[in-house]
Enzyme design. Structure first.
Site, PDB file in Angstrom:
ATOM      1  N   ASP A   8       0.878  -1.173   0.000  1.00 34.04           N
ATOM      2  CA  ASP A   8       0.000   0.000   0.000  1.00 34.04           C
ATOM      3  C   ASP A   8       0.922   1.232   0.000  1.00 34.04           C
ATOM      4  OD1 ASP A   8      -2.233   1.761   0.561  1.00 34.04           O
ATOM      5  OD2 ASP A   8      -1.490   1.815   2.628  1.00 34.04           O
ATOM      6  N   ASP A  10      -0.135   5.236   0.873  1.00 31.22           N
ATOM      7  CA  ASP A  10      -0.364   6.261   1.897  1.00 31.22           C
ATOM      8  C   ASP A  10      -0.500   5.630   3.282  1.00 31.22           C
ATOM      9  OD1 ASP A  10      -0.519   8.728   0.285  1.00 31.22           O
ATOM     10  OD2 ASP A  10      -2.150   7.644  -0.684  1.00 31.22           O
ATOM     11  N   LYS A  84      -4.931  19.990  -5.526  1.00 33.38           N
ATOM     12  CA  LYS A  84      -4.374  19.275  -4.366  1.00 33.38           C
ATOM     13  C   LYS A  84      -3.199  18.403  -4.782  1.00 33.38           C
ATOM     14  CE  LYS A  84      -5.148  15.295  -3.012  1.00 33.38           C
ATOM     15  NZ  LYS A  84      -4.356  14.033  -3.086  1.00 33.38           N
ATOM     16  N   THR A 122      -4.952   3.329  -3.566  1.00 33.36           N
ATOM     17  CA  THR A 122      -6.127   4.112  -3.899  1.00 33.36           C
ATOM     18  C   THR A 122      -5.736   5.477  -4.459  1.00 33.36           C
ATOM     19  OG1 THR A 122      -7.383   3.044  -2.169  1.00 33.36           O
ATOM     20  CG2 THR A 122      -8.045   5.257  -2.692  1.00 33.36           C
ATOM     21  N   SER A 124      -3.592   8.440  -6.704  1.00 32.52           N
ATOM     22  CA  SER A 124      -3.324   8.603  -8.134  1.00 32.52           C
ATOM     23  C   SER A 124      -1.853   8.318  -8.450  1.00 32.52           C
ATOM     24  CB  SER A 124      -3.640  10.032  -8.567  1.00 32.52           C
ATOM     25  OG  SER A 124      -4.711  10.553  -7.820  1.00 32.52           O
ATOM     26  N   ASP A 182      -1.990  -0.254   6.132  1.00 32.61           N
ATOM     27  CA  ASP A 182      -2.068   0.511   7.388  1.00 32.61           C
ATOM     28  C   ASP A 182      -3.499   0.838   7.805  1.00 32.61           C
ATOM     29  OD1 ASP A 182      -2.356   2.521   5.236  1.00 32.61           O
ATOM     30  OD2 ASP A 182      -2.440   3.907   6.931  1.00 32.61           O
TER      31      ASP A 182
HETATM   32  C1  XBP Z   1      -5.015   6.475   0.613  1.00 34.07           C
HETATM   33  C2  XBP Z   1      -6.147   7.262   0.100  1.00 34.07           C
HETATM   34  C3  XBP Z   1      -5.921   8.371  -0.864  1.00 34.07           C
HETATM   35  C4  XBP Z   1      -5.093   9.531  -0.323  1.00 34.07           C
HETATM   36  C5  XBP Z   1      -5.165  10.731  -1.243  1.00 34.07           C
HETATM   37  O1  XBP Z   1      -4.690   5.497  -0.326  1.00 34.07           O
HETATM   38  O2  XBP Z   1      -7.283   6.989   0.456  1.00 34.07           O
HETATM   39  O3  XBP Z   1      -7.180   8.844  -1.230  1.00 34.07           O
HETATM   40  O4  XBP Z   1      -5.597   9.932   0.925  1.00 34.07           O
HETATM   41  O5  XBP Z   1      -4.840  10.437  -2.551  1.00 34.07           O
HETATM   42  P1  XBP Z   1      -3.779   4.165   0.026  1.00 34.07           P
HETATM   43  P2  XBP Z   1      -5.803  10.842  -3.787  1.00 34.07           P
HETATM   44  O6  XBP Z   1      -3.681   3.997   1.510  1.00 34.07           O
HETATM   45  O7  XBP Z   1      -4.541   3.055  -0.650  1.00 34.07           O
HETATM   46  O8  XBP Z   1      -2.427   4.411  -0.609  1.00 34.07           O
HETATM   47  O9  XBP Z   1      -6.207  12.251  -3.556  1.00 34.07           O
HETATM   48  O10 XBP Z   1      -4.961  10.669  -5.032  1.00 34.07           O
HETATM   49  O11 XBP Z   1      -6.982   9.897  -3.756  1.00 34.07           O
HETATM   50 MG    MG Z   2      -2.905   3.277   3.315  1.00 33.10          MG
END
Ligand code: XBP
Ligand code: MG
Length: 260
Positions: A8, A10, A84, A122, A124, A182
């Protein structure tokens, strides 16, 4: 036997939410002349909604000063999300956010061992590029056999689509893989794709109760360098960091316990 690792982004590779995406959303609101601001606690609540564009639309639904028509809301969400993402890319390019403990160690060890690796996120693709260019350096893509992002999987976590695509592109079975996640949404997505998961608790999801599903290994730790690892509800290790051998044992040990 372990054949691949799926990461993953973020919260897992780096703590990108509080000081990255959140700050960038607020800069986008300001650039559009909107008085909206997401403080640290509010953003934590909003993280229940996966996907930045979806999060903006969810927030607008509860605001009296948001545009009334769906078309206008969608336009505004698109504009804010683009702004953003530009702010976020600038922020991480300036070195504002580093990788979490143990992440680079495990990525390099897997690459060295010829282990297949994928990204399943999730967020971009541009955000992944910005973060990994700044932290792992140019050429980071060489360590990964599949990079699956929001553009590839429009149904966001907890939907398992992003993991299913990653499995297909890696050419491996779910039982040969461990995911590193996470968030509760991320864990649900990996489990729904039949993948064993290590949860490295991030700042926004540290106090959540993580529940896996029957018959799938789940380990929970503070981070990949943590010495205390809780596996299937009991303390499984107090002496070892998460490495390839530990991940392999997680799969093999589980397969053996199922046979008894
Ligand atoms: C985390 C998310 C993302 C980010 C923002 O994704 O939910 O939406 O908060 O990114 P992951 P975007 O933990 O699956 O990596 O604005 O591009 O959606
Ligand atoms: Mg995450």
């Amino acid at each position: 036997m372990l054949r691949a690792l799926i990461w993953d982004v973020d919260g897992t590779l780096a703590e990108t939410e509080r000081d990255g995406h959140r700050v960038a959303f607020n800069e986008a609101f300001e650039a559009q002349g909107l008085p909206w601001r997401w403080d640290v606690a509010t953003y934590g609540e909003l993280l229940r909604v996966a996907g930045g564009r979806e999060r903006l639309l969810h927030d607008m639904a509860g605001r009296a000063d948001a545009p009334l028509s769906l078309a206008e809301r969608n336009d505004l969400a698109d504009r804010l999300h683009r702004l953003k993402n530009s702010s976020y890319a600038r922020l991480v390019a300036a070195g504002g956010i580093g990788l979490r403990p143990g992440v680079q160690r495990l990525i390099e060890a897997c690459a060295l061992a010829g282990m297949r690796q994928a990204i399943a996120t999730t967020t971009s693709r541009g955000n992944v590029d910005a973060l990994l260019d700044a932290t792992l350096g140019r050429g980071w893509e060489d360590r990964f056999d599949a990079i699956v992002c929001a553009e590839d999987a429009p149904a966001k976590k907890p939907d398992p689509l992003v993991y299913r695509i990653a499995l297909e592109r890696l050419g491996v079975e779910a039982c040969e893989v461990v995911a590193i996640e996470d968030s509760p949404n991320g864990l649900c997505a990996a489990c729904a794709a039949g993948i064993a998961t290590v949860v490295t608790q991030s700042e926004y999801f540290r106090d959540r109760a993580f529940a896996g599903v029957l018959d799938l290994p789940l380990a929970i730790c503070d981070d990949l360098d943590s010495l205390i690892i809780v596996s299937d509800g009991v303390i499984a290790s107090t002496a070892q960091r998460i490495d390839i051998a530990a991940l392999d044992r997680m799969l093999v040990g589980h397969a053996v316990s199922r046979r008894h």
